[in-house]
Motif scaffolding. Structure first.
Motif, mmCIF file in Angstrom:
data_model
loop_
_atom_site.group_PDB
_atom_site.id
_atom_site.type_symbol
_atom_site.label_atom_id
_atom_site.label_comp_id
_atom_site.label_asym_id
_atom_site.label_seq_id
_atom_site.Cartn_x
_atom_site.Cartn_y
_atom_site.Cartn_z
ATOM 1 N N LYS A 1 2.514 -5.530 -11.418
ATOM 2 C CA LYS A 1 1.039 -5.740 -11.156
ATOM 3 C C LYS A 1 0.535 -5.711 -9.591
ATOM 4 O O LYS A 1 -1.086 -4.929 -8.956
ATOM 5 C CB LYS A 1 0.135 -7.156 -11.945
ATOM 6 C CG LYS A 1 0.048 -6.803 -13.212
ATOM 7 C CD LYS A 1 -0.302 -8.247 -13.961
ATOM 8 C CE LYS A 1 0.120 -8.809 -15.533
ATOM 9 N NZ LYS A 1 -0.677 -9.890 -16.140
ATOM 10 N N ALA A 2 1.627 -6.081 -9.062
ATOM 11 C CA ALA A 2 1.451 -5.710 -7.560
ATOM 12 C C ALA A 2 0.999 -4.713 -6.691
ATOM 13 O O ALA A 2 0.641 -4.665 -5.848
ATOM 14 C CB ALA A 2 2.083 -6.820 -7.295
ATOM 15 N N CYS A 3 1.462 -3.858 -7.397
ATOM 16 C CA CYS A 3 1.742 -2.324 -6.964
ATOM 17 C C CYS A 3 0.864 -1.157 -7.584
ATOM 18 O O CYS A 3 1.049 -1.129 -9.052
ATOM 19 C CB CYS A 3 3.040 -1.600 -6.666
ATOM 20 S SG CYS A 3 3.367 -2.970 -5.429
ATOM 21 N N GLN A 4 0.866 -0.953 -7.108
ATOM 22 C CA GLN A 4 0.605 1.175 -7.977
ATOM 23 C C GLN A 4 1.089 2.060 -7.099
ATOM 24 O O GLN A 4 1.488 2.331 -6.194
ATOM 25 C CB GLN A 4 -1.271 1.305 -8.300
ATOM 26 C CG GLN A 4 -1.604 1.444 -7.088
ATOM 27 C CD GLN A 4 -3.171 1.854 -7.279
ATOM 28 O OE1 GLN A 4 -4.107 1.896 -8.375
ATOM 29 N NE2 GLN A 4 -3.804 1.816 -6.480
ATOM 30 N N MET A 5 1.702 3.828 -8.398
ATOM 31 C CA MET A 5 1.966 4.633 -7.610
ATOM 32 C C MET A 5 1.479 5.364 -7.150
ATOM 33 O O MET A 5 0.096 5.793 -7.676
ATOM 34 C CB MET A 5 2.618 5.059 -8.638
ATOM 35 C CG MET A 5 3.699 5.915 -8.198
ATOM 36 S SD MET A 5 5.351 5.447 -7.175
ATOM 37 C CE MET A 5 6.174 5.311 -8.553
ATOM 38 N N ILE A 6 0.937 5.533 -5.936
ATOM 39 C CA ILE A 6 0.301 6.766 -5.050
ATOM 40 C C ILE A 6 1.032 8.185 -5.600
ATOM 41 O O ILE A 6 -0.236 9.277 -5.698
ATOM 42 C CB ILE A 6 0.291 6.078 -3.866
ATOM 43 C CG1 ILE A 6 -0.568 4.837 -3.444
ATOM 44 C CG2 ILE A 6 -0.899 7.173 -3.265
ATOM 45 C CD1 ILE A 6 -2.026 4.836 -4.847
#
Length: 488
Positions: free
Chosen positions: A201-206
Protein backbone atom coordinates in the motif's frame (compact mmCIF):
# COMPACT_ATOMS: atom_id res chain seq x y z
CA UNK A 1 27.90 -15.49 15.97
CA UNK A 2 24.08 -15.08 16.24
CA UNK A 3 24.27 -14.13 19.92
CA UNK A 4 26.77 -11.37 19.15
CA UNK A 5 24.52 -10.03 16.38
CA UNK A 6 21.61 -9.79 18.81
CA UNK A 7 23.78 -7.97 21.36
CA UNK A 8 25.02 -5.45 18.78
CA UNK A 9 21.47 -4.83 17.55
CA UNK A 10 20.33 -4.21 21.10
CA UNK A 11 23.25 -1.83 21.64
CA UNK A 12 22.41 0.13 18.48
CA UNK A 13 18.76 0.22 19.54
CA UNK A 14 19.66 1.59 22.97
CA UNK A 15 21.88 4.27 21.45
CA UNK A 16 19.18 5.41 19.02
CA UNK A 17 16.51 5.60 21.73
CA UNK A 18 18.55 7.08 24.58
CA UNK A 19 20.40 9.74 22.61
CA UNK A 20 18.38 12.96 22.70
CA UNK A 21 20.88 15.42 21.25
CA UNK A 22 21.53 16.01 17.57
CA UNK A 23 23.90 13.61 15.81
CA UNK A 24 26.92 15.04 14.02
CA UNK A 25 28.71 13.43 11.08
CA UNK A 26 31.38 11.79 13.27
CA UNK A 27 28.80 10.03 15.46
CA UNK A 28 26.85 8.96 12.39
CA UNK A 29 30.03 7.49 10.90
CA UNK A 30 30.80 5.53 14.08
CA UNK A 31 27.23 4.22 14.16
CA UNK A 32 27.53 3.26 10.49
CA UNK A 33 30.76 1.32 11.10
CA UNK A 34 29.12 -0.84 13.80
CA UNK A 35 26.05 -1.39 11.63
CA UNK A 36 28.18 -2.29 8.61
CA UNK A 37 29.87 -5.04 10.63
CA UNK A 38 26.65 -7.02 11.23
CA UNK A 39 25.28 -6.30 7.74
CA UNK A 40 28.22 -8.12 6.17
CA UNK A 41 27.07 -10.50 3.43
CA UNK A 42 28.98 -13.32 5.12
CA UNK A 43 26.77 -12.92 8.21
CA UNK A 44 23.39 -13.30 6.48
CA UNK A 45 22.95 -16.98 7.40
CA UNK A 46 23.70 -16.21 11.06
CA UNK A 47 20.65 -13.96 11.28
CA UNK A 48 18.43 -17.04 10.96
CA UNK A 49 19.63 -18.25 14.37
CA UNK A 50 19.46 -15.01 16.34
CA UNK A 51 17.55 -15.46 19.64
CA UNK A 52 15.22 -12.59 18.80
CA UNK A 53 13.66 -13.20 15.41
CA UNK A 54 12.77 -9.53 14.97
CA UNK A 55 16.38 -8.36 15.36
CA UNK A 56 16.63 -7.34 11.71
CA UNK A 57 13.45 -5.26 12.07
CA UNK A 58 14.84 -3.61 15.20
CA UNK A 59 18.09 -2.84 13.39
CA UNK A 60 16.32 -1.15 10.48
CA UNK A 61 14.17 0.91 12.85
CA UNK A 62 17.21 1.86 14.97
CA UNK A 63 19.30 3.04 12.02
CA UNK A 64 16.42 5.11 10.68
CA UNK A 65 15.75 6.62 14.12
CA UNK A 66 19.41 7.52 14.63
CA UNK A 67 19.72 9.04 11.14
CA UNK A 68 16.60 11.13 11.80
CA UNK A 69 18.65 13.03 14.43
CA UNK A 70 21.49 13.73 12.00
CA UNK A 71 22.38 17.43 11.94
CA UNK A 72 23.15 18.72 8.43
CA UNK A 73 24.56 22.17 7.89
CA UNK A 74 25.81 23.71 4.67
CA UNK A 75 27.85 20.79 3.40
CA UNK A 76 26.32 17.50 2.20
CA UNK A 77 27.12 14.32 4.13
CA UNK A 78 28.31 11.16 2.40
CA UNK A 79 29.21 8.20 4.64
CA UNK A 80 29.99 5.13 2.57
CA UNK A 81 30.66 1.61 3.83
CA UNK A 82 30.39 -1.69 2.00
CA UNK A 83 26.95 -2.60 3.41
CA UNK A 84 25.46 0.76 4.35
CA UNK A 85 25.67 4.06 2.51
CA UNK A 86 24.31 7.27 4.05
CA UNK A 87 23.76 10.53 2.19
CA UNK A 88 22.42 13.72 3.67
CA UNK A 89 21.72 17.19 2.36
CA UNK A 90 19.40 20.14 2.74
CA UNK A 91 16.58 21.13 0.42
CA UNK A 92 14.31 24.12 0.04
CA UNK A 93 11.62 25.43 -2.25
CA UNK A 94 14.33 27.14 -4.27
CA UNK A 95 15.80 23.83 -5.43
CA UNK A 96 14.82 22.65 -8.90
CA UNK A 97 14.92 19.01 -7.81
CA UNK A 98 16.93 16.66 -5.58
CA UNK A 99 18.25 13.16 -6.06
CA UNK A 100 20.55 10.69 -4.31
CA UNK A 101 22.13 7.92 -6.36
CA UNK A 102 23.65 4.78 -4.83
CA UNK A 103 25.67 1.97 -6.41
CA UNK A 104 26.54 -0.96 -4.16
CA UNK A 105 27.55 -4.61 -4.33
CA UNK A 106 24.75 -6.95 -3.27
CA UNK A 107 26.69 -10.21 -3.12
CA UNK A 108 30.23 -11.53 -3.24
CA UNK A 109 30.71 -10.62 -6.89
CA UNK A 110 31.95 -7.31 -8.23
CA UNK A 111 28.61 -6.52 -9.88
CA UNK A 112 26.92 -3.47 -8.41
CA UNK A 113 23.24 -2.58 -8.25
CA UNK A 114 22.04 1.00 -8.30
CA UNK A 115 19.23 2.79 -6.56
CA UNK A 116 18.05 6.38 -6.80
CA UNK A 117 15.95 8.69 -4.62
CA UNK A 118 14.38 11.50 -6.61
CA UNK A 119 12.39 14.46 -5.26
CA UNK A 120 10.54 16.33 -7.99
CA UNK A 121 10.34 20.11 -8.21
CA UNK A 122 6.59 20.08 -7.57
CA UNK A 123 7.11 18.40 -4.20
CA UNK A 124 9.43 21.16 -2.97
CA UNK A 125 6.95 24.03 -3.02
CA UNK A 126 5.78 23.51 0.57
CA UNK A 127 9.18 22.65 2.02
CA UNK A 128 10.65 25.17 4.49
CA UNK A 129 14.08 26.56 3.67
CA UNK A 130 17.11 24.42 4.54
CA UNK A 131 15.17 21.30 5.49
CA UNK A 132 17.34 18.20 6.08
CA UNK A 133 16.99 15.13 3.90
CA UNK A 134 18.72 11.82 4.62
CA UNK A 135 18.76 8.71 2.47
CA UNK A 136 20.28 5.33 3.37
CA UNK A 137 20.98 2.37 1.08
CA UNK A 138 21.29 -1.22 2.33
CA UNK A 139 22.45 -3.86 -0.19
CA UNK A 140 22.14 -6.88 2.15
CA UNK A 141 19.36 -5.93 4.57
CA UNK A 142 16.67 -7.29 2.25
CA UNK A 143 18.21 -10.77 2.35
CA UNK A 144 18.66 -10.49 6.12
CA UNK A 145 14.98 -9.65 6.59
CA UNK A 146 14.09 -12.70 4.48
CA UNK A 147 16.36 -14.99 6.51
CA UNK A 148 15.22 -13.81 9.92
CA UNK A 149 11.48 -13.62 9.17
CA UNK A 150 11.31 -16.95 7.25
CA UNK A 151 9.18 -15.37 4.52
CA UNK A 152 9.53 -16.88 1.08
CA UNK A 153 9.81 -13.58 -0.73
CA UNK A 154 12.80 -12.07 -2.45
CA UNK A 155 13.89 -8.46 -2.05
CA UNK A 156 15.08 -7.78 -5.57
CA UNK A 157 16.85 -4.45 -5.12
CA UNK A 158 18.51 -2.18 -2.61
CA UNK A 159 16.56 -1.28 0.52
CA UNK A 160 16.31 2.52 0.48
CA UNK A 161 15.40 4.52 3.58
CA UNK A 162 14.36 8.15 3.17
CA UNK A 163 14.00 10.65 6.01
CA UNK A 164 12.19 13.70 4.71
CA UNK A 165 10.42 16.79 6.00
CA UNK A 166 6.78 16.11 6.86
CA UNK A 167 5.72 18.49 4.09
CA UNK A 168 7.01 16.08 1.46
CA UNK A 169 4.26 13.61 0.58
CA UNK A 170 5.76 11.69 -2.35
CA UNK A 171 9.16 10.51 -3.48
CA UNK A 172 10.24 8.68 -6.61
CA UNK A 173 12.51 5.67 -6.14
CA UNK A 174 14.34 3.80 -8.89
CA UNK A 175 15.55 0.27 -8.15
CA UNK A 176 17.82 -1.72 -10.41
CA UNK A 177 16.78 -5.36 -10.27
CA UNK A 178 19.20 -7.86 -8.78
CA UNK A 179 17.51 -10.75 -10.61
CA UNK A 180 16.32 -9.70 -14.03
CA UNK A 181 13.88 -12.59 -14.56
CA UNK A 182 10.84 -11.60 -16.61
CA UNK A 183 8.73 -14.52 -15.34
CA UNK A 184 8.47 -13.18 -11.79
CA UNK A 185 6.12 -10.47 -10.62
CA UNK A 186 7.70 -7.32 -9.22
CA UNK A 187 5.98 -5.09 -6.66
CA UNK A 188 6.96 -1.81 -5.03
CA UNK A 189 6.68 -2.03 -1.27
CA UNK A 190 7.31 -0.08 1.91
CA UNK A 191 8.40 -1.47 5.26
CA UNK A 192 5.66 -1.03 7.88
CA UNK A 193 7.74 -0.24 10.96
CA UNK A 194 5.07 -0.98 13.58
CA UNK A 195 3.95 -4.29 12.03
CA UNK A 196 7.38 -5.45 10.79
CA UNK A 197 6.29 -6.44 7.31
CA UNK A 198 6.47 -5.32 3.70
CA UNK A 199 3.33 -3.52 2.58
CA UNK A 200 2.31 -2.86 -1.00
CA UNK A 201 0.00 0.00 0.00
CA UNK A 202 2.93 2.36 0.58
CA UNK A 203 3.99 2.50 -3.08
CA UNK A 204 2.78 2.14 -6.61
CA UNK A 205 4.62 1.03 -9.70
CA UNK A 206 5.22 3.87 -12.17
CA UNK A 207 7.41 2.16 -14.74
CA UNK A 208 9.09 -1.22 -15.11
CA UNK A 209 11.30 -3.06 -17.54
CA UNK A 210 13.58 -6.08 -17.32
CA UNK A 211 16.38 -4.04 -15.69
CA UNK A 212 14.70 -1.69 -13.23
CA UNK A 213 11.50 -0.54 -11.56
CA UNK A 214 10.41 3.01 -10.77
CA UNK A 215 8.18 3.40 -7.72
CA UNK A 216 6.25 6.34 -6.35
CA UNK A 217 6.11 6.04 -2.56
CA UNK A 218 4.54 7.98 0.31
CA UNK A 219 6.91 8.24 3.28
CA UNK A 220 5.37 8.82 6.71
CA UNK A 221 5.94 7.78 10.31
CA UNK A 222 5.09 4.16 9.45
CA UNK A 223 6.88 3.90 6.10
CA UNK A 224 10.49 5.06 5.92
CA UNK A 225 12.20 2.17 4.05
CA UNK A 226 11.29 0.92 0.59
CA UNK A 227 12.30 -1.71 -1.94
CA UNK A 228 10.95 -4.04 -4.63
CA UNK A 229 9.85 -7.61 -4.06
CA UNK A 230 9.95 -10.54 -6.43
CA UNK A 231 7.79 -13.57 -5.81
CA UNK A 232 9.83 -16.78 -6.17
CA UNK A 233 6.78 -18.86 -7.12
CA UNK A 234 4.14 -16.77 -8.83
CA UNK A 235 4.53 -16.72 -12.58
CA UNK A 236 3.31 -13.81 -14.62
CA UNK A 237 1.80 -15.59 -17.61
CA UNK A 238 -1.11 -14.28 -19.73
CA UNK A 239 -2.15 -17.84 -20.57
CA UNK A 240 -2.58 -18.69 -16.86
CA UNK A 241 -4.76 -15.64 -16.30
CA UNK A 242 -6.84 -16.42 -19.39
CA UNK A 243 -7.33 -20.08 -18.49
CA UNK A 244 -8.20 -19.27 -14.89
CA UNK A 245 -10.85 -16.63 -15.48
CA UNK A 246 -12.42 -18.10 -18.61
CA UNK A 247 -12.40 -21.57 -17.07
CA UNK A 248 -13.86 -20.38 -13.78
CA UNK A 249 -16.56 -18.51 -15.67
CA UNK A 250 -17.54 -21.67 -17.53
CA UNK A 251 -17.32 -23.73 -14.34
CA UNK A 252 -19.54 -21.31 -12.39
CA UNK A 253 -22.14 -21.25 -15.19
CA UNK A 254 -22.10 -25.06 -15.38
CA UNK A 255 -22.55 -25.41 -11.63
CA UNK A 256 -25.44 -22.95 -11.61
CA UNK A 257 -27.01 -24.94 -14.46
CA UNK A 258 -26.49 -28.18 -12.51
CA UNK A 259 -28.19 -26.75 -9.42
CA UNK A 260 -31.04 -25.34 -11.54
CA UNK A 261 -31.67 -28.74 -13.14
CA UNK A 262 -31.62 -30.40 -9.72
CA UNK A 263 -34.20 -27.91 -8.47
CA UNK A 264 -36.48 -28.55 -11.44
CA UNK A 265 -36.39 -32.35 -11.25
CA UNK A 266 -35.96 -32.68 -7.47
CA UNK A 267 -39.41 -34.14 -6.78
CA UNK A 268 -39.04 -36.64 -9.61
CA UNK A 269 -35.59 -37.97 -8.70
CA UNK A 270 -35.92 -38.14 -4.91
CA UNK A 271 -38.85 -40.50 -4.51
CA UNK A 272 -36.89 -43.09 -2.57
CA UNK A 273 -34.68 -42.56 0.45
CA UNK A 274 -31.50 -43.69 -1.27
CA UNK A 275 -32.05 -41.42 -4.31
CA UNK A 276 -32.93 -38.52 -2.00
CA UNK A 277 -29.65 -38.89 -0.11
CA UNK A 278 -27.72 -39.33 -3.34
CA UNK A 279 -29.05 -36.12 -4.85
CA UNK A 280 -28.59 -34.29 -1.56
CA UNK A 281 -24.89 -35.08 -1.81
CA UNK A 282 -24.76 -34.02 -5.47
CA UNK A 283 -26.40 -30.67 -4.71
CA UNK A 284 -23.99 -29.94 -1.87
CA UNK A 285 -20.93 -30.93 -3.89
CA UNK A 286 -22.05 -28.53 -6.63
CA UNK A 287 -22.95 -25.77 -4.15
CA UNK A 288 -19.66 -25.95 -2.25
CA UNK A 289 -17.62 -26.05 -5.46
CA UNK A 290 -19.56 -23.03 -6.73
CA UNK A 291 -18.90 -21.08 -3.52
CA UNK A 292 -15.22 -22.08 -3.61
CA UNK A 293 -14.91 -20.72 -7.16
CA UNK A 294 -16.63 -17.46 -6.18
CA UNK A 295 -14.35 -16.93 -3.17
CA UNK A 296 -11.33 -17.82 -5.33
CA UNK A 297 -12.23 -14.90 -7.60
CA UNK A 298 -12.84 -12.63 -4.60
CA UNK A 299 -9.43 -13.55 -3.20
CA UNK A 300 -7.70 -12.63 -6.46
CA UNK A 301 -8.63 -8.98 -5.87
CA UNK A 302 -6.65 -8.94 -2.61
CA UNK A 303 -3.57 -10.75 -3.97
CA UNK A 304 -0.15 -9.13 -3.63
CA UNK A 305 3.19 -9.80 -1.93
CA UNK A 306 2.92 -9.70 1.86
CA UNK A 307 -0.58 -8.29 1.68
CA UNK A 308 -2.11 -8.64 5.14
CA UNK A 309 -5.50 -7.29 4.16
CA UNK A 310 -8.29 -8.65 6.32
CA UNK A 311 -10.23 -9.40 3.16
CA UNK A 312 -7.42 -11.68 2.00
CA UNK A 313 -7.60 -13.67 5.24
CA UNK A 314 -11.38 -13.98 4.93
CA UNK A 315 -11.14 -15.05 1.28
CA UNK A 316 -8.45 -17.65 2.03
CA UNK A 317 -10.55 -19.01 4.92
CA UNK A 318 -13.64 -19.52 2.77
CA UNK A 319 -11.68 -20.94 -0.17
CA UNK A 320 -10.09 -23.40 2.25
CA UNK A 321 -13.44 -24.23 3.87
CA UNK A 322 -15.46 -24.70 0.68
CA UNK A 323 -12.82 -26.71 -1.21
CA UNK A 324 -12.51 -28.94 1.86
CA UNK A 325 -16.29 -29.27 1.88
CA UNK A 326 -16.24 -30.56 -1.71
CA UNK A 327 -14.02 -33.44 -0.63
CA UNK A 328 -15.88 -34.04 2.62
CA UNK A 329 -19.19 -34.31 0.78
CA UNK A 330 -17.52 -36.88 -1.45
CA UNK A 331 -16.50 -38.65 1.75
CA UNK A 332 -20.12 -38.41 2.92
CA UNK A 333 -21.19 -40.16 -0.29
CA UNK A 334 -18.63 -42.88 0.34
CA UNK A 335 -19.89 -43.37 3.91
CA UNK A 336 -23.42 -43.54 2.52
CA UNK A 337 -22.29 -46.35 0.25
CA UNK A 338 -20.66 -48.24 3.11
CA UNK A 339 -23.79 -47.85 5.21
CA UNK A 340 -25.95 -49.25 2.42
CA UNK A 341 -23.66 -52.20 1.71
CA UNK A 342 -22.53 -53.24 5.18
CA UNK A 343 -25.62 -52.36 7.25
CA UNK A 344 -29.33 -52.15 6.62
CA UNK A 345 -30.22 -48.91 4.94
CA UNK A 346 -33.49 -48.23 6.74
CA UNK A 347 -32.27 -48.80 10.28
CA UNK A 348 -31.93 -45.06 10.94
CA UNK A 349 -34.55 -42.40 10.14
CA UNK A 350 -33.91 -40.25 7.10
CA UNK A 351 -33.62 -37.12 9.25
CA UNK A 352 -30.77 -38.70 11.24
CA UNK A 353 -28.94 -39.71 8.07
CA UNK A 354 -29.32 -36.19 6.64
CA UNK A 355 -27.98 -34.69 9.86
CA UNK A 356 -24.99 -37.05 9.76
CA UNK A 357 -24.25 -36.09 6.15
CA UNK A 358 -24.27 -32.37 7.01
CA UNK A 359 -22.05 -32.92 10.04
CA UNK A 360 -19.51 -34.73 7.86
CA UNK A 361 -19.87 -32.41 4.86
CA UNK A 362 -19.62 -29.10 6.71
CA UNK A 363 -18.62 -29.86 10.29
CA UNK A 364 -15.27 -31.47 9.48
CA UNK A 365 -14.13 -28.71 7.09
CA UNK A 366 -15.28 -26.00 9.50
CA UNK A 367 -13.25 -27.44 12.38
CA UNK A 368 -10.12 -27.81 10.22
CA UNK A 369 -10.44 -24.32 8.68
CA UNK A 370 -11.04 -22.60 12.03
CA UNK A 371 -8.15 -24.38 13.76
CA UNK A 372 -5.82 -23.56 10.86
CA UNK A 373 -6.52 -19.83 10.89
CA UNK A 374 -6.54 -19.66 14.71
CA UNK A 375 -3.13 -21.33 15.01
CA UNK A 376 -1.27 -19.67 12.12
CA UNK A 377 -2.75 -16.18 11.66
CA UNK A 378 -1.57 -14.64 14.99
CA UNK A 379 2.02 -15.26 13.86
CA UNK A 380 1.29 -14.03 10.32
CA UNK A 381 1.78 -17.54 8.98
CA UNK A 382 -1.69 -18.16 7.53
CA UNK A 383 -1.26 -16.66 4.04
CA UNK A 384 1.27 -17.09 1.31
CA UNK A 385 3.03 -13.78 0.57
CA UNK A 386 1.75 -13.30 -2.95
CA UNK A 387 -1.76 -14.81 -2.99
CA UNK A 388 -4.77 -15.32 -0.75
CA UNK A 389 -4.05 -18.98 -0.06
CA UNK A 390 -2.56 -21.13 2.69
CA UNK A 391 1.09 -20.61 3.58
CA UNK A 392 3.60 -23.34 2.80
CA UNK A 393 7.10 -22.02 3.43
CA UNK A 394 6.67 -20.64 6.95
CA UNK A 395 4.00 -22.73 8.74
CA UNK A 396 3.06 -25.49 6.27
CA UNK A 397 -0.58 -24.44 6.76
CA UNK A 398 -1.28 -25.92 3.32
CA UNK A 399 -1.04 -29.38 4.92
CA UNK A 400 -4.42 -28.62 6.57
CA UNK A 401 -5.83 -28.85 3.06
CA UNK A 402 -3.63 -31.48 1.45
CA UNK A 403 -3.66 -34.17 4.19
CA UNK A 404 -7.48 -34.36 4.68
CA UNK A 405 -8.10 -34.40 0.94
CA UNK A 406 -5.55 -37.08 0.09
CA UNK A 407 -6.89 -39.16 2.98
CA UNK A 408 -10.40 -38.86 1.54
CA UNK A 409 -9.11 -39.89 -1.90
CA UNK A 410 -7.69 -43.10 -0.41
CA UNK A 411 -10.86 -43.83 1.63
CA UNK A 412 -13.16 -43.26 -1.34
CA UNK A 413 -11.14 -45.41 -3.72
CA UNK A 414 -11.07 -48.17 -1.10
CA UNK A 415 -14.85 -47.84 -0.76
CA UNK A 416 -15.32 -48.12 -4.53
CA UNK A 417 -13.27 -51.32 -4.57
CA UNK A 418 -15.29 -52.76 -1.70
CA UNK A 419 -18.59 -52.02 -3.49
CA UNK A 420 -17.43 -53.85 -6.60
CA UNK A 421 -16.64 -56.93 -4.53
CA UNK A 422 -19.86 -56.82 -2.47
CA UNK A 423 -22.27 -56.25 -5.37
CA UNK A 424 -21.03 -58.96 -7.73
CA UNK A 425 -23.62 -61.43 -6.39
CA UNK A 426 -26.64 -59.13 -6.81
CA UNK A 427 -28.82 -60.39 -9.68
CA UNK A 428 -31.66 -58.86 -11.61
CA UNK A 429 -35.05 -59.60 -10.05
CA UNK A 430 -33.71 -60.00 -6.51
CA UNK A 431 -35.24 -57.91 -3.73
CA UNK A 432 -32.01 -55.96 -3.28
CA UNK A 433 -31.38 -55.40 -6.98
CA UNK A 434 -32.88 -51.88 -7.30
CA UNK A 435 -31.19 -50.67 -4.13
CA UNK A 436 -27.86 -52.14 -5.14
CA UNK A 437 -28.17 -50.50 -8.56
CA UNK A 438 -28.67 -47.11 -6.86
CA UNK A 439 -25.67 -47.71 -4.63
CA UNK A 440 -23.55 -48.67 -7.64
CA UNK A 441 -24.63 -45.44 -9.35
CA UNK A 442 -23.38 -43.45 -6.34
CA UNK A 443 -20.19 -45.49 -6.36
CA UNK A 444 -19.54 -44.59 -9.99
CA UNK A 445 -19.79 -40.88 -9.12
CA UNK A 446 -17.37 -41.32 -6.24
CA UNK A 447 -14.94 -43.53 -8.17
CA UNK A 448 -14.76 -41.08 -11.08
CA UNK A 449 -14.86 -37.74 -9.29
CA UNK A 450 -12.52 -38.49 -6.40
CA UNK A 451 -9.43 -39.34 -8.52
CA UNK A 452 -10.11 -36.29 -10.71
CA UNK A 453 -10.26 -33.99 -7.69
CA UNK A 454 -7.21 -35.66 -6.18
CA UNK A 455 -5.32 -35.37 -9.47
CA UNK A 456 -6.26 -31.70 -9.73
CA UNK A 457 -4.85 -30.81 -6.34
CA UNK A 458 -1.88 -33.09 -6.85
CA UNK A 459 -0.80 -30.70 -9.59
CA UNK A 460 -1.70 -27.85 -7.22
CA UNK A 461 0.89 -29.12 -4.75
CA UNK A 462 3.48 -29.22 -7.53
CA UNK A 463 2.98 -25.50 -8.20
CA UNK A 464 4.33 -24.51 -4.76
CA UNK A 465 7.63 -26.35 -5.25
CA UNK A 466 10.60 -24.12 -6.00
CA UNK A 467 11.51 -24.08 -9.67
CA UNK A 468 8.33 -25.86 -10.74
CA UNK A 469 7.70 -25.81 -14.45
CA UNK A 470 5.17 -23.50 -16.07
CA UNK A 471 3.51 -26.69 -17.38
CA UNK A 472 2.40 -27.62 -13.83
CA UNK A 473 0.80 -24.19 -13.43
CA UNK A 474 -1.04 -24.53 -16.76
CA UNK A 475 -2.28 -28.07 -16.00
CA UNK A 476 -3.43 -27.05 -12.51
CA UNK A 477 -5.23 -24.00 -13.87
CA UNK A 478 -6.99 -26.10 -16.53
CA UNK A 479 -8.09 -28.83 -14.12
CA UNK A 480 -9.09 -26.45 -11.34
CA UNK A 481 -10.88 -23.92 -13.54
CA UNK A 482 -13.02 -26.45 -15.40
CA UNK A 483 -14.14 -28.51 -12.39
CA UNK A 484 -17.91 -29.10 -12.40
CA UNK A 485 -20.20 -31.26 -10.35
CA UNK A 486 -20.84 -34.87 -11.32
CA UNK A 487 -23.92 -35.46 -13.40
CA UNK A 488 -27.15 -35.98 -11.54
Amino acid sequence: IPGNIAMIVQLLHNISTELKADVDEAKMQSYSIITNHILNSESISNWTFTPEKNSSCVLLHSVNSFARKLSINKHPIDISDAFIHIKGSTISRDNTEKNFTFSMRVNDTNRKVTGQVFIARDELWDVPSSSPVVSIAFPTLGAILEASLFENIVVNGLVLSVILPTELKNVSLTFEKISKSEEKRTHCVGWHSSESRWDQKACQMIQENSDQAVCKCEPNRFYTSFSILMSPHAMESPILTYITYVGLGISICSLILCLSIEALVWSQVTKTEITYLRHLCIVNVAATLLMADVWFIVGSFFAGPMTRHNGCVVAAFFVHFFYLSVFFWMLAKALLILYGILIVFHTLPKSVLVACLFVVGYGGPLVIAVITVAVTEPGQGYLRPEVCWLNWDKTKALLAFVVPNLTIVVVNLTTATLVIVKTQRATAGSSMFQEVRSIVRICKNVAILTPLLGLTWGFGIATVIDGSSLAFHVIFSLLNAFQVSPGA
